[in-house]
Enzyme design. Structure first.
Site, PDB file in Angstrom:
ATOM      1  N   LYS A   1      -3.688  -6.694  -7.602  1.00 14.04           N
ATOM      2  CA  LYS A   1      -2.649  -5.841  -6.693  1.00 14.04           C
ATOM      3  C   LYS A   1      -1.510  -6.662  -6.758  1.00 14.04           C
ATOM      4  CE  LYS A   1      -6.856  -4.570  -4.063  1.00 14.04           C
ATOM      5  NZ  LYS A   1      -7.410  -4.292  -2.643  1.00 14.04           N
TER       6      LYS A   1
ATOM      7  N   ASN B   1      -8.852  -6.922  -9.864  1.00 16.26           N
ATOM      8  CA  ASN B   1      -7.514  -6.181  -9.734  1.00 16.26           C
ATOM      9  C   ASN B   1      -6.879  -7.022  -8.545  1.00 16.26           C
ATOM     10  OD1 ASN B   1      -5.593  -4.605  -8.671  1.00 16.26           O
ATOM     11  ND2 ASN B   1      -6.786  -3.068  -7.351  1.00 16.26           N
TER      12      ASN B   1
ATOM     13  N   GLU C   1     -15.187   2.777  -4.310  1.00 21.63           N
ATOM     14  CA  GLU C   1     -14.370   1.778  -3.375  1.00 21.63           C
ATOM     15  C   GLU C   1     -14.210   2.512  -2.064  1.00 21.63           C
ATOM     16  OE1 GLU C   1     -12.368  -1.688  -5.638  1.00 21.63           O
ATOM     17  OE2 GLU C   1     -10.896   0.045  -5.262  1.00 21.63           O
TER      18      GLU C   1
ATOM     19  N   GLY D   1     -10.794  -5.138   1.464  1.00 21.95           N
ATOM     20  CA  GLY D   1      -9.997  -6.116   2.008  1.00 21.95           C
ATOM     21  C   GLY D   1     -10.240  -6.332   3.641  1.00 21.95           C
TER      22      GLY D   1
ATOM     23  N   GLU E   1      -5.004   2.549  -2.412  1.00 19.68           N
ATOM     24  CA  GLU E   1      -3.774   2.176  -2.014  1.00 19.68           C
ATOM     25  C   GLU E   1      -2.701   2.888  -2.671  1.00 19.68           C
ATOM     26  OE1 GLU E   1      -4.470  -2.278  -3.009  1.00 19.68           O
ATOM     27  OE2 GLU E   1      -6.143  -2.052  -1.329  1.00 19.68           O
TER      28      GLU E   1
ATOM     29  N   HIS F   1      -6.475   4.193  -7.399  1.00 23.66           N
ATOM     30  CA  HIS F   1      -6.705   3.159  -6.186  1.00 23.66           C
ATOM     31  C   HIS F   1      -6.452   3.847  -4.936  1.00 23.66           C
ATOM     32  CE1 HIS F   1      -7.262  -0.300  -3.869  1.00 23.66           C
ATOM     33  NE2 HIS F   1      -7.893  -0.822  -4.857  1.00 23.66           N
TER      34      HIS F   1
ATOM     35  N   SER G   1     -14.572  -5.838  -0.881  1.00 26.59           N
ATOM     36  CA  SER G   1     -14.865  -7.113  -0.181  1.00 26.59           C
ATOM     37  C   SER G   1     -16.158  -7.517  -0.948  1.00 26.59           C
ATOM     38  CB  SER G   1     -15.439  -6.970   1.417  1.00 26.59           C
ATOM     39  OG  SER G   1     -14.394  -6.605   2.015  1.00 26.59           O
TER      40      SER G   1
HETATM   41  P1  13P Z   1     -11.072  -6.561  -1.961  1.00 24.60           P
HETATM   42  O1  13P Z   1     -12.261  -7.141  -3.171  1.00 24.60           O
HETATM   43  O2  13P Z   1     -10.023  -7.527  -1.717  1.00 24.60           O
HETATM   44  O3  13P Z   1     -11.801  -5.935  -0.821  1.00 24.60           O
HETATM   45  O4  13P Z   1     -10.186  -5.498  -2.827  1.00 24.60           O
HETATM   46  C1  13P Z   1     -11.121  -4.359  -3.428  1.00 24.60           C
HETATM   47  C2  13P Z   1     -10.344  -3.527  -4.341  1.00 24.60           C
HETATM   48  O5  13P Z   1      -9.333  -2.830  -3.709  1.00 24.60           O
HETATM   49  C3  13P Z   1     -10.282  -3.597  -5.600  1.00 24.60           C
HETATM   50  O6  13P Z   1      -9.688  -2.689  -6.335  1.00 24.60           O
END
Ligand code: 13P
Length: 239
Positions: free
Chosen positions: A11, A9, A160, A166, A92, A90, A199
């Site tokens: 983002k 992803n 997740e 992150g 976010e 997601h 992560s």
């Molecule tokens: P990270 O791998 O950067 O922690 O992000 C995970 C994520 O949100 C994938 O959708």
């Protein structure tokens, strides 16, 4: 058996130069033993005409097919641009855009209607984990955001934990195992692939892929560069 999926992803990252990373991943995995998915920003998705063995996905879709919704993208448009998957729910999106479970379910249905596989994201916050509510939160998210007609053909679930995204923090393998076993038990179609996200890096991928009921990963930061994502794909192939 659920299929195995290494998903990236991107983002809100990536401009023209980033396409070289996607093509490098495609070149390094021309005959992969697992499914590879990359969800680039829509600006890049529409420009990719040949991604080799890599499937492409959107990061979000609107619940409607067309209409007066400035700035939004429909699942039909993503499919038209070459996507075969779409992330929904997601954390976010849930946080930044106030998406609740009902909205996520509607978006997942819109993805299905457009012929896309919905990658439905769920996960607890740190406060919820510390309050001992993780499994209850996951149950509520599954009940509210996974459509009843979800099958292994049209749906993937990504677990997740919000606190692991992150941050460099990763749940213990026992915590991942507990969450994934719980999610598996809640789903009527036991072949729906379950991805872990938060992560994931080349250095921890093999350990995570060895956890029961983990069928792959949804990777953020470490999916942006071929040098980081390719070893994660290889770890899943070897799991
Ligand atoms: P990270 O791998 O950067 O922690 O992000 C995970 C994520 O949100 C994938 O959708």
């Amino acid at each position: 058996m659920p299929r195995k999926i290494a998903a990236g992803n991107w983002k809100m990252n990536g401009t023209t130069a980033s396409l070289a990373e996607l093509f490098a991943i495609a070149a390094a995995h021309q005959d992969p033993k697992v499914d590879i998915l990359i969800c680039p920003p829509a600006t890049l998705l529409a420009r990719i005409t040949d991604a080799g063995a890599i499937a492409l996905g959107g990061q979000d879709c609107h619940v409607n097919t067309t209409g007066a919704h400035t700035g939004d993208i429909s699942a039909v448009m993503l499919a038209d641009a070459g996507a075969t998957f779409c992330l929904t729910g997601h954390s976010e999106r849930r946080t930044d855009h106030g998406e609740d479970n009902a909205t996520v379910a509607a978006k997942s249905l819109a993805a299905h209607a457009a012929g896309l596989t919905a990658v439905i994201c769920i996960g607890e916050t740190l406060a919820e984990r510390e309050a001992g509510e993780t499994l209850a939160v996951l149950s509520a998210q599954i009940a509210g955001s996974v459509p009843a007609e979800a099958t292994a053909q049209n749906t993937v679930i990504a677990y997740e934990p919000v606190w692991a995204i992150g941050t460099g923090l990763v749940p213990s393998t026992d915590q991942i195992a507990e969450a994934h076993a719980h999610i598996r038990a809640e789903l009527s179609d036991k072949d729906i692939p379950l991805l872990y996200g938060g992560s994931v890096k080349a250095s921890n991928a093999a350990e995570i892929f060895a956890v029961p009921n983990v069928d792959g990963a949804l990777v953020g930061g470490a999916s942006l560069r071929a040098a980081d994502f390719s070893p994660i794909i290889t770890a899943l192939e070897n799991a």
